[in-house]
Design an enzyme around this catalytic site. Structure first.
Site, mmCIF file in Angstrom:
data_model
loop_
_atom_site.group_PDB
_atom_site.id
_atom_site.type_symbol
_atom_site.label_atom_id
_atom_site.label_comp_id
_atom_site.label_asym_id
_atom_site.label_seq_id
_atom_site.Cartn_x
_atom_site.Cartn_y
_atom_site.Cartn_z
ATOM 1 N N GLU A 144 0.848 -1.191 0.000
ATOM 2 C CA GLU A 144 0.000 0.000 0.000
ATOM 3 C C GLU A 144 0.883 1.240 0.000
ATOM 4 O OE1 GLU A 144 -2.427 0.533 3.512
ATOM 5 O OE2 GLU A 144 -3.035 2.536 2.864
ATOM 6 N N ASP A 196 0.951 13.422 -5.683
ATOM 7 C CA ASP A 196 1.797 13.984 -4.627
ATOM 8 C C ASP A 196 3.248 13.974 -5.098
ATOM 9 O OD1 ASP A 196 -0.457 14.001 -3.086
ATOM 10 O OD2 ASP A 196 0.139 12.325 -1.783
ATOM 11 N N LYS A 227 -18.879 2.498 -18.113
ATOM 12 C CA LYS A 227 -18.289 3.754 -18.574
ATOM 13 C C LYS A 227 -16.897 3.933 -17.954
ATOM 14 C CE LYS A 227 -19.184 8.718 -18.203
ATOM 15 N NZ LYS A 227 -20.122 9.711 -17.635
ATOM 16 N N CYS A 254 -0.795 0.295 30.421
ATOM 17 C CA CYS A 254 0.422 1.105 30.422
ATOM 18 C C CYS A 254 0.277 2.259 31.421
ATOM 19 C CB CYS A 254 0.743 1.572 29.004
ATOM 20 S SG CYS A 254 2.501 1.892 28.814
ATOM 21 N N HIS A 288 0.953 -3.299 26.191
ATOM 22 C CA HIS A 288 -0.215 -2.906 25.396
ATOM 23 C C HIS A 288 -0.846 -4.154 24.776
ATOM 24 C CE1 HIS A 288 0.133 1.503 25.345
ATOM 25 N NE2 HIS A 288 1.421 1.283 25.494
ATOM 26 N N GLU A 320 -3.534 -4.535 23.349
ATOM 27 C CA GLU A 320 -4.318 -4.259 22.133
ATOM 28 C C GLU A 320 -3.518 -4.498 20.856
ATOM 29 O OE1 GLU A 320 -3.252 -2.042 24.316
ATOM 30 O OE2 GLU A 320 -2.842 -0.062 23.459
HETATM 31 N N1 GLN Z 1 3.963 7.818 29.898
HETATM 32 C C1 GLN Z 1 4.180 6.509 30.398
HETATM 33 C C2 GLN Z 1 5.603 6.022 30.142
HETATM 34 O O1 GLN Z 1 6.290 6.532 29.309
HETATM 35 C C3 GLN Z 1 3.174 5.526 29.839
HETATM 36 C C4 GLN Z 1 3.301 5.325 28.367
HETATM 37 C C5 GLN Z 1 2.102 4.635 27.759
HETATM 38 O O2 GLN Z 1 1.048 4.605 28.343
HETATM 39 N N2 GLN Z 1 2.265 4.103 26.569
HETATM 40 O O3 GLN Z 1 6.057 5.098 30.764
#
Ligand code: GLN
Length: 536
Positions: free
Chosen positions: A139, A146, A222, A378, A513, A515
């Site tokens: 992609e 551009d 078309k 986090c 994280h 997610e």
């Molecule tokens: N600000 C915090 C740190 O740097 C948490 C970072 C975050 O939530 N990704 O550790």
């Protein structure tokens, strides 16, 4: 021989080129093909790591610790795979490599030019990303026309020349606008956009037309005629109820025929499981509401992976996860109750900087005292530790040195030396440059036996999750926290990875994280458990 599909965009940005690319990849993958994806960003930043989330949406972190474009998140979520630093590059990276090589004498005697040197570096990286795969979907960010996209277009043109005809395919994503005053769909912008592509030397083999109204057969004909594309290769892409519906919509539009014809192959995708999950997203049985406490609420894209992860968990539990967006600064002004009131659970996401922190702390206190399911990610975990230290341990000035470098109780502190994923020593200080000094990427952890974390992950094994932060929970307070009822439920090489509160139905904080590893077909365990507990 890898087959390459290049996806370019025309007319304007935000047409959903990323979802289009990921959807085509999904169809190929569900047909049993070995597929990977590459995003090219023509901007000059080396990576989006130092861009504000308001500027560029979320920074997606790969397992190997690269800070990449948020489209990579979509790719992983759609094709259920793990990508790496190789799967996203920018103009900044290309020039950095070429100039470094020039300084090292790698081009001795030559004048360094965009053609061939810059374009060669681009092609090398595309070939490298496609190695060992049957298909690579590439992609290209931005829109045809551009200035900064030109070297990449040239690379695409040259690759078509270097490979056999049946090994590259160009797909152009455009807009067919509906002009209400005239009551008409207009093809002219698409025609111009395709002309611009061909001027550069790229002939599209298929166009995907974004449109708010269905395209009549005559109009498709078309477009095919004027853009010199096969009649069956004009694909309509209307607005979908869920992004995960797009692969199915494409199949209904007959996208397989032109792809199979072009590559001279046979594909039979099995979308059964996918379809069931999408059905659960569109027509769910249950519904819950989660209070999502954050500060970048003007641009929800900055929490993209997390909102998608909640959708994945919901799809597996046949439940719609509604989000009550709670601005942490408003909580500071009016209190948690007013804002969170009717939500079934509370989620505090990651973040940087002091703004909105006190509001997040209030939301956490509210969850802890009222025994509302809580997930802190986090910064959301760091603040859970601070809240507990302040209000349960009675350490009034407990803080993170990110917000108060002088605090006497640095519950969240900076470890200035640590081993990164490759075992190399990393040094970071409070004044380290912002780019490239964070703990990034995948690290292992072992959930402690009998904890909620372990229940979510299942076994007594080592698991891997991704990180993006500078500060850590301070192990000097571990004993005091545990004595007062906060369990350290996961550790990684002496670093605190997860906490939970013993005397609470479900209160979990994770330093990583989760997610980033959630995909539609394989939701993340801790987010799935959070939603499950909320339903309960
Ligand atoms: N600000 C915090 C740190 O740097 C948490 C970072 C975050 O939530 N990704 O550790």
């Amino acid at each position: 021989m890898t087959k390459f599909i290049f996806v370019t965009g025309g007319v304007l940005s935000s047409l959903g080129k990323g979802i289009t690319s990921a959807s085509i990849a999904t169809i190929l993958k569900q047909s049993g093909q070995k597929v990977s994806m590459l995003k090219i960003d023509p901007y000059l930043n080396v990576d989006p790591g130092t861009m504000s989330p308001l500027e560029h949406g979320e920074v997606f972190v790969t397992a190997d610790g690269a800070e990449t474009d948020l489209d990579l998140g979509n790719y992983e979520r759609f094709i259920d795979t793990t990508l790496s630093a190789k799967n996203n590059f920018t103009t900044g990276q290309i020039y950095q490599t070429v100039i470094r090589r020039e300084r090292e004498g790698g081009y001795l005697g030559k004048t360094i030019q965009v053609i061939p040197h810059v374009v060669d570096e681009i092609k090398d990286r595309i070939y490298e990303a496609g190695k060992d795969y049957e298909f690579l979907i590439v992609e290209l960010g931005g829109t045809v026309g551009d200035i900064e996209g030109l070297p990449f277009m040239e690379a695409i043109r040259q690759m078509r020349h270097e490979l056999q005809k049946t090994n590259t395919m160009n797909i152009h994503v455009t807009l067919v606008p509906y002009i209400a005053a005239a009551g008409e769909l207009k093809t002219k912008p698409t025609q111009h956009s395709v002309q611009e592509l061909r001027r550069i030397g790229i002939t599209p083999h298929m166009i995907v037309c974004r449109s708010e109204k269905p395209l009549p057969k005559e109009l498709k004909k078309k477009l095919a005629m004027s853009c010199d594309i096969d009649n069956n290769a004009v694909i309509e892409a209307g607005d979908a109820q869920s992004i995960y519906q797009v692969p199915m919509n494409f199949l209904k539009e007959g996208i397989l025929t032109p792809i199979c014809e072009h590559f001279n192959i046979n594909l039979k995708p099995n979308m059964e499981k996918w379809e069931t999950l999408v059905k659960h997203i569109i027509l769910p049985q249950d519904e819950i509401t989660i209070a999502f406490v954050g500060k970048y609420l003007d641009l929800k894209e900055s929490y993209k992976s997390l909102t998608e992860a909640l959708i994945h968990a919901g799809a597996h539990l046949n439940t719609k996860v509604k989000i009550n967006w709670c601005d942490s600064e408003r909580i500071e002004d009016v209190g948690a109750y007013e804002i969170i009131n009717n939500s079934d659970a509370i989620l505090v996401a990651g973040g940087f900087g002091h703004r909105g922190v006190e509001g997040k702390l209030k939301a956490i206190e509210y969850a802890r005292i009222n025994k509302i399911p809580y997930l802190g990610i986090c910064l959301g975990m760091q603040l859970a530790v601070i809240e507990f230290a302040r209000n349960v341990l009675g350490l009034e000035d407990a803080n993170s040195i990110e917000f108060d470098p002088e605090t006497k109780n640095p519950l969240i502190y900076l470890i200035d030396e640590f081993l990164d994923q490759s075992g190399n020593k990393q040094v970071r200080t409070h004044s380290s440059p912002m780019g490239g000094t964070m703990r990034l990427g995948e690290y292992p952890f072992n959930p402690k036996k009998g904890t909620k974390l372990q229940k979510a992950y299942g076994n007594d094994e080592t698991y891997y999750e991704r990180h993006r932060h500078r500060y850590e929970a301070n192990p000097a307070y571990k004993e005091a926290l545990e004595k007062a009822g906060m369990i350290i439920s996961g550790e990684s090489d002496g670093l605190i990875e997860a906490v939970e509160i013993a005397d609470h139905p479900w209160f979990v904080g994770v330093q990583f994280h989760p997610e980033f590893t959630s995909h539609l077909e394989t939701p993340n365990p801790i987010i799935l458990e959070f939603v499950k507990q909320t339903i309960k």
